[in-house]
Motif scaffolding. Sequence first.
Motif, PDB file in Angstrom:
ATOM      1  N   ILE A  13      43.074 -91.741 116.277  1.00  0.00           N
ATOM      2  CA  ILE A  13      43.842 -90.298 115.390  1.00  0.00           C
ATOM      3  C   ILE A  13      43.029 -89.879 114.606  1.00  0.00           C
ATOM      4  N   LEU A  57      51.050 -95.841 111.328  1.00  0.00           N
ATOM      5  CA  LEU A  57      51.363 -94.477 112.666  1.00  0.00           C
ATOM      6  C   LEU A  57      52.583 -94.197 113.038  1.00  0.00           C
ATOM      7  N   PRO A 117      48.854 -90.590 115.113  1.00  0.00           N
ATOM      8  CA  PRO A 117      47.635 -90.998 116.033  1.00  0.00           C
ATOM      9  C   PRO A 117      47.984 -89.875 117.137  1.00  0.00           C
ATOM     10  N   TYR A 144      40.156 -97.758 109.617  1.00  0.00           N
ATOM     11  CA  TYR A 144      40.416 -95.892 110.050  1.00  0.00           C
ATOM     12  C   TYR A 144      39.839 -94.843 110.134  1.00  0.00           C
ATOM     13  N   VAL A 190      46.973 -87.830 108.767  1.00  0.00           N
ATOM     14  CA  VAL A 190      47.075 -88.816 109.660  1.00  0.00           C
ATOM     15  C   VAL A 190      48.018 -88.877 110.712  1.00  0.00           C
TER      16      VAL A 190
END
Length: 112
Positions: A76, A37, A92, A67, A90
């Motif tokens: 996230i 990430l 951060p 996740y 996705v």
Amino acid sequence: MPNARATIAKMLALRKWCKQNLPTDDSMIAYELILLLAEAHYDVRELTIKQTFSSLPYSYTAVRQHYKRFLKDGWITLVPNADDKRVKHVKPSPALIKLIKRYTEMADEVFG
């Protein structure tokens, strides 16, 4: 190697910082997910959910566990794709970005 012991001590210090500060739950999978990430964030590269799962050398189930925890704990966020609402990226969270920045600063400090 004359500096091997010093290098190992530095690695242990950085590892201790990670255990105390990163949301890894002492898991290499979670640690690598954070690095994935972070890399995508700093490369200004969008990462889909599918890419997130397929980019790590672990089972879908193992990655999914971390996740889902990261999502639930706010580490996230999911952002819909502008062109295709079925695709989500996705990202951060700001809190994780701040933590990653602290981690890189710590690594720079430890290894100089």
